[in-house]
Design a protein around this motif. Sequence first.
Motif, PDB file in Angstrom:
ATOM      1  N   LEU A  56       0.825  -1.210   0.000  1.00  0.00           N
ATOM      2  CA  LEU A  56       0.000   0.000   0.000  1.00  0.00           C
ATOM      3  C   LEU A  56       0.854   1.252   0.000  1.00  0.00           C
ATOM      4  O   LEU A  56       2.036   1.224   0.357  1.00  0.00           O
ATOM      5  N   ASP A  86      -4.843   4.849  -0.200  1.00  0.00           N
ATOM      6  CA  ASP A  86      -5.938   5.650   0.365  1.00  0.00           C
ATOM      7  C   ASP A  86      -6.326   6.754  -0.616  1.00  0.00           C
ATOM      8  O   ASP A  86      -5.783   7.851  -0.573  1.00  0.00           O
ATOM      9  N   PHE A 130      -8.821   2.436   0.015  1.00  0.00           N
ATOM     10  CA  PHE A 130      -9.345   2.249   1.372  1.00  0.00           C
ATOM     11  C   PHE A 130     -10.434   3.288   1.629  1.00  0.00           C
ATOM     12  O   PHE A 130     -10.303   4.184   2.464  1.00  0.00           O
ATOM     13  N   ARG A 144     -10.948  12.697  12.741  1.00  0.00           N
ATOM     14  CA  ARG A 144     -11.316  11.927  11.558  1.00  0.00           C
ATOM     15  C   ARG A 144     -12.757  12.172  11.138  1.00  0.00           C
ATOM     16  O   ARG A 144     -13.227  11.586  10.161  1.00  0.00           O
ATOM     17  N   LYS A 183     -14.822   1.046   5.615  1.00  0.00           N
ATOM     18  CA  LYS A 183     -14.060   1.072   6.865  1.00  0.00           C
ATOM     19  C   LYS A 183     -14.695   2.056   7.823  1.00  0.00           C
ATOM     20  O   LYS A 183     -15.540   2.853   7.389  1.00  0.00           O
ATOM     21  N   HIS A 184     -14.319   2.093   9.069  1.00  0.00           N
ATOM     22  CA  HIS A 184     -13.482   1.165   9.814  1.00  0.00           C
ATOM     23  C   HIS A 184     -14.450   0.394  10.688  1.00  0.00           C
ATOM     24  O   HIS A 184     -15.088   1.011  11.563  1.00  0.00           O
ATOM     25  N   MET A 227     -12.543  -3.044   6.213  1.00  0.00           N
ATOM     26  CA  MET A 227     -11.390  -2.882   7.100  1.00  0.00           C
ATOM     27  C   MET A 227     -11.849  -2.852   8.564  1.00  0.00           C
ATOM     28  O   MET A 227     -12.846  -2.210   8.887  1.00  0.00           O
ATOM     29  N   PHE A 230      -9.504   0.389  14.708  1.00  0.00           N
ATOM     30  CA  PHE A 230      -8.476   0.333  15.751  1.00  0.00           C
ATOM     31  C   PHE A 230      -9.048   0.129  17.156  1.00  0.00           C
ATOM     32  O   PHE A 230      -8.379  -0.367  18.047  1.00  0.00           O
ATOM     33  N   ASP A 262      -6.808  -2.758   9.996  1.00  0.00           N
ATOM     34  CA  ASP A 262      -6.221  -1.438   9.801  1.00  0.00           C
ATOM     35  C   ASP A 262      -4.714  -1.557  10.059  1.00  0.00           C
ATOM     36  O   ASP A 262      -4.222  -2.581  10.553  1.00  0.00           O
ATOM     37  N   TRP A 263      -3.996  -0.501   9.747  1.00  0.00           N
ATOM     38  CA  TRP A 263      -2.526  -0.497   9.812  1.00  0.00           C
ATOM     39  C   TRP A 263      -2.039  -0.875  11.219  1.00  0.00           C
ATOM     40  O   TRP A 263      -2.283  -0.134  12.183  1.00  0.00           O
ATOM     41  N   MET A 294      -2.553  -5.899   7.799  1.00  0.00           N
ATOM     42  CA  MET A 294      -1.901  -4.719   7.227  1.00  0.00           C
ATOM     43  C   MET A 294      -0.751  -4.276   8.135  1.00  0.00           C
ATOM     44  O   MET A 294      -0.958  -3.706   9.200  1.00  0.00           O
ATOM     45  N   TRP A 398      -5.524  13.637   4.038  1.00  0.00           N
ATOM     46  CA  TRP A 398      -5.699  12.332   3.389  1.00  0.00           C
ATOM     47  C   TRP A 398      -5.700  12.428   1.868  1.00  0.00           C
ATOM     48  O   TRP A 398      -6.244  11.555   1.203  1.00  0.00           O
ATOM     49  N   GLU A 482      -6.314  11.702  10.685  1.00  0.00           N
ATOM     50  CA  GLU A 482      -5.946  10.740  11.724  1.00  0.00           C
ATOM     51  C   GLU A 482      -5.063  11.391  12.801  1.00  0.00           C
ATOM     52  O   GLU A 482      -4.217  12.248  12.503  1.00  0.00           O
TER      53      GLU A 482
HETATM   54  C1  BGC Z   1      -5.902   4.440   8.759  1.00  0.00           C
HETATM   55  C2  BGC Z   1      -6.734   3.852   7.640  1.00  0.00           C
HETATM   56  C3  BGC Z   1      -5.941   3.792   6.366  1.00  0.00           C
HETATM   57  C4  BGC Z   1      -4.686   2.979   6.625  1.00  0.00           C
HETATM   58  C5  BGC Z   1      -3.826   2.802   5.408  1.00  0.00           C
HETATM   59  C6  BGC Z   1      -4.548   3.774   8.876  1.00  0.00           C
HETATM   60  O1  BGC Z   1      -3.711   4.472   9.730  1.00  0.00           O
HETATM   61  O2  BGC Z   1      -6.604   4.326   9.966  1.00  0.00           O
HETATM   62  O3  BGC Z   1      -7.900   4.603   7.463  1.00  0.00           O
HETATM   63  O4  BGC Z   1      -6.706   3.259   5.345  1.00  0.00           O
HETATM   64  O5  BGC Z   1      -3.923   3.649   7.623  1.00  0.00           O
HETATM   65  O6  BGC Z   1      -3.183   3.953   5.049  1.00  0.00           O
END
Ligand code: BGC
Length: 729
Positions: A56, A86, A130, A144, A183-184, A227, A230, A262-263, A294, A398, A482
């Motif tokens: 990604l 994203d 995403f 967010r 998501k999420h 997705m 967290f 999620d990451w 991820m 973003w 974020e």
């Molecule tokens: C975010 C996701 C995003 C992912 C990949 C995460 O930190 O919460 O919304 O899609 O990173 O970049």
Amino acid sequence: MDRKALEALLNDMSLEEKVMQLVQIPGSEYEAGAEITGIERGQVKDSVKRLAGSTLGIWGSKRLKKIQEKYIMEHPHHIPLMFMLDVIHGHKTVLPCPLGQGATFDPDAVKKGAEMQAREAATDGVHATFSPMADLCRDARWGRIMESTGEDKLLNSRMASAMVEGYQGDDLKDSSHVAACVKHFAAYGAAEGGRDYNNTELSEHTLREYYLRAYGEAIKKNPVMVMTSFNSINGIPATGNIFLMKKILREEFGFKGVLISDWGAVGEMINHGFAEDQRDAAYKAMLAGVDIDMCSGCYSTCLEELVNTGVVSEKMLDEAVLRVLDMKNDLGLFEDPYRGLDIDAGSIITDESRMLARKAVAASLVLLENRGKTLPLRNEKNAFIGPYANTKRLQSSWAFSGNDENTVTVWEAAMEAYELEYIKVAVGCTMLDQDTVTARGIRHVDHWQEENSKLLEEAVQAAEWADTVILCLGEDSTQSGEATSKASIKLPEIQLKLLGEIKKTGKRIVTLVFTGRPLELNEVRELSDALMICWLPGTEGGHGVVDVLTGKVSPSGRLPVSFPYTVGQEPLHYDMYPTGRPKPENGPSAFTSRYLDCENGALYPFGYGLSYTSFEYTDLKLSAQSMSASETITASVTVRNTGDIKGCETVQLYIRDVTGSRVRPIRELAGFKKISLEPGMEEEVSFVINEEMLRFWTAEEKWESEAGKFRVWICNNSCSGQPLEFQLV
Ligand code: BGC
């Protein structure tokens, strides 16, 4: 590839190869200079890089082609690598941030925007985005909120569904589309105190009735991915939450696609105190049905051993791997691993996409005040002042594949629209107070004081020259997105000071607020003659804003979230449950549910927004006084444009179930329609109410409607209008 061939491929793969299909690693691992933050480059072993199923955060046909060629050559079964990114509200052409798109109340336009984003991303080598984020957001402190379409489940459902349709089209193999990821999952937006990544505590009925709705509706449009979020929900991290992922997502919503974490979220279950170590985290994520890990490294480190020792069954592994292979197959990657990687194509911004973005901006602006018809601007002297007057940073945090260089500033657009001798520009002040903490660290400006004194002096001079000042203020784009929770949602002090000083010149003030979240605007509205929310408008921000300032377009955006008087009211939303002691509209309110020092409701409620013209609602009627479960009632109203220019109105239907086996919200949005009317013209707007719209999660834990009295409003925001009543029998 047909199903049989795909299964044969799976059977031929080694255990390591299978496990690695479930591993996603950052794109930076494949290439120096790739734009991705997070774990450092070089942490992933070469053996993982060679086999990881997806990556990604990188894009660009030329770059990706090289990576794909090398990867396929080295992979034992030549299975292509999948590229995800994203693409949240634009790839090259950046549209208004999702909250701004929510304000359009126009799912058809949002779908067209998603198609455009998919086209641009797919021709830049991207296979999956995403997006959409279907999280319900009621808390302006949560940064967010900018990535959501707001606080309402119906609006979010329509917008998220439109995005899935737009991204994916009818055929994923068509190389102008990308796979979508809802998501999420789930309830990420309900983070306690608005603090990102924080726990959520939600009763099952609140979860189902409010928070799960938009995901559920969007999943009906068959997104390829979902997705995990967290947060933990009622004590269990979403990424290991069997109730959420198995019972609700797979069984009830019937989701058949790929579930991605999620990451780093698989590994974060250790921090949550839910998994002991990486091995335990990998096991718990597998049990919950998470297909792709991820970037946490838990699957790549531990899953093979978990399968070898029989802790995770090979059947469970195979099912997950098959879902990932299915995704690659649906994208047509086995036939054409280089889809979108035609070196000559690349993604460019076209006039068509600029026009689409420009219209989207104009439709997203929400006019909150317009005293003395200050707007549209007269043909007089106009000074554009403020840190947002001539900045290209109109994209959100973003929109990292979009380039600021392509952005049209407000001032650049003003120069196209007005004779140069009638306009002036001045920065006015720095964007931020000194040493403000942003998502990208502390912002320090050398000689900040001196810099601001100079900027203020120039701004006051420009204001004194002008008849009207267009004051372009707002939050910096790194203050939403974020990890940008805030306990204060005021404009920076230095910007408020600028407003105060400009006010002293006695000139008319139009304040434009650029923001990714609701802000406290009480003070600002008192000092302004007109006030308009411009969100983070993206590439065509300047043009869209100036189209509305000049009156070329009448504003038609409506608030997708409540704007509070003060941050102390958060979380704030219009669709509250009633209390046993409601505050009376008039009369004594002691010992009722209220604040001593503030209104209960919003300064500007959900659904609110003005136009340059005015609309009158008359003749609200219902086609019947009662209906059975198999019948419908039509609610209608006549809307008339009573002003002297053409305008667009968002007509909103709200319903209240007056009594239920559980308390029901004081109002819920049940429909909306956008109409355009010439001056003096009228139109009958109607909505069909059926039994399904009246269902809720009852005390018996079933989606059912209950007989009884319902109230219906057709009006122009969540606090206006007079209701009619009908009975469900
Ligand atoms: C975010 C996701 C995003 C992912 C990949 C995460 O930190 O919460 O919304 O899609 O990173 O970049």
